[in-house]
Design a protein around this motif. Structure first.
Motif, PDB file in Angstrom:
ATOM      1  N   GLN A  95      37.908  -6.361   7.411  1.00 33.10           N
ATOM      2  CA  GLN A  95      37.889  -7.884   7.832  1.00 33.10           C
ATOM      3  C   GLN A  95      36.563  -8.281   7.023  1.00 33.10           C
ATOM      4  O   GLN A  95      36.457  -9.336   6.404  1.00 33.10           O
ATOM      5  N   GLN A  97      35.585  -7.022   4.026  1.00 36.62           N
ATOM      6  CA  GLN A  97      35.961  -7.251   2.771  1.00 36.62           C
ATOM      7  C   GLN A  97      36.972  -8.472   2.563  1.00 36.62           C
ATOM      8  O   GLN A  97      36.575  -9.227   1.313  1.00 36.62           O
ATOM      9  N   MET A  98      37.773  -8.853   3.567  1.00 38.54           N
ATOM     10  CA  MET A  98      38.392 -10.032   3.507  1.00 38.54           C
ATOM     11  C   MET A  98      37.552 -11.287   3.197  1.00 38.54           C
ATOM     12  O   MET A  98      37.589 -12.098   2.545  1.00 38.54           O
ATOM     13  N   ILE A  99      36.531 -11.320   4.173  1.00 38.16           N
ATOM     14  CA  ILE A  99      35.450 -12.315   4.102  1.00 38.16           C
ATOM     15  C   ILE A  99      34.676 -12.401   2.885  1.00 38.16           C
ATOM     16  O   ILE A  99      34.511 -13.556   2.286  1.00 38.16           O
ATOM     17  N   ARG A 101      35.976 -11.860   0.019  1.00 38.32           N
ATOM     18  CA  ARG A 101      36.740 -12.121  -1.132  1.00 38.32           C
ATOM     19  C   ARG A 101      36.864 -13.750  -0.935  1.00 38.32           C
ATOM     20  O   ARG A 101      37.031 -14.490  -1.894  1.00 38.32           O
ATOM     21  N   VAL A 102      36.960 -14.156   0.445  1.00 40.46           N
ATOM     22  CA  VAL A 102      36.986 -15.483   0.530  1.00 40.46           C
ATOM     23  C   VAL A 102      35.538 -16.418   0.044  1.00 40.46           C
ATOM     24  O   VAL A 102      35.772 -17.391  -0.717  1.00 40.46           O
ATOM     25  N   ILE A 103      34.590 -15.828   0.347  1.00 41.43           N
ATOM     26  CA  ILE A 103      33.334 -16.524  -0.253  1.00 41.43           C
ATOM     27  C   ILE A 103      32.906 -16.272  -1.642  1.00 41.43           C
ATOM     28  O   ILE A 103      32.155 -16.849  -1.985  1.00 41.43           O
ATOM     29  N   GLU A 104      33.488 -15.091  -2.453  1.00 38.32           N
ATOM     30  CA  GLU A 104      33.462 -14.847  -3.918  1.00 38.32           C
ATOM     31  C   GLU A 104      33.323 -16.257  -4.670  1.00 38.32           C
ATOM     32  O   GLU A 104      32.359 -16.428  -5.360  1.00 38.32           O
TER      33      GLU A 104
END
Length: 117
Positions: A95, A97-99, A101-104
């Motif tokens: 989770q 890692q997914m966060i 990727r979203v904020i990148e």
């Protein structure tokens, strides 16, 4: 040795105490102070030492730095930001890692800002 955190009434004890639904007497009982001493801390009639700030923060379930005014702590997180940090800390590694990727894209400068520079 006693260290003074604040010598002015600019602290947020009253704000967090009322958010917690506690009276001055109830907070005082939790930290070992009389109700009038809590009132004096809230109003700046008594210096807020590091030790008392630490005890009060623990009793209110906040970080010590949250008790400082915005003027003394301009980088303090607001409630929504603090909630996001807590959720991130509780997330599983996948989770997180997914966060990330979203904020990148948010952390990368946009083409418009690069052209302006």
């Amino acid at each position: 040795m006693t260290y003074v955190v604040a010598m002015f009434p600019d602290n947020r004890i009253r704000e967090y105490r009322t958010k917690a639904g506690l009276s001055q007497a109830e907070l005082g009982a939790r930290v070992g102070l009389h109700q009038t001493q809590i009132g004096n801390l809230e109003n700046g009639g008594r210096n807020l030492t590091f030790e008392w700030a630490r005890r009060i923060a623990k009793a209110l379930d906040v970080r010590l730095v949250d008790l400082l005014s915005d003027e003394d702590n301009p980088d303090r997180l607001d409630d929504a930001e603090r909630d996001l940090v807590h959720k991130f800390r509780e997330a599983e590694p996948v989770q997180r890692q997914m966060i990330a990727r979203v904020i990148e894209p948010i952390s990368e400068p946009s083409e418009d800002s690069q052209r302006a520079a």
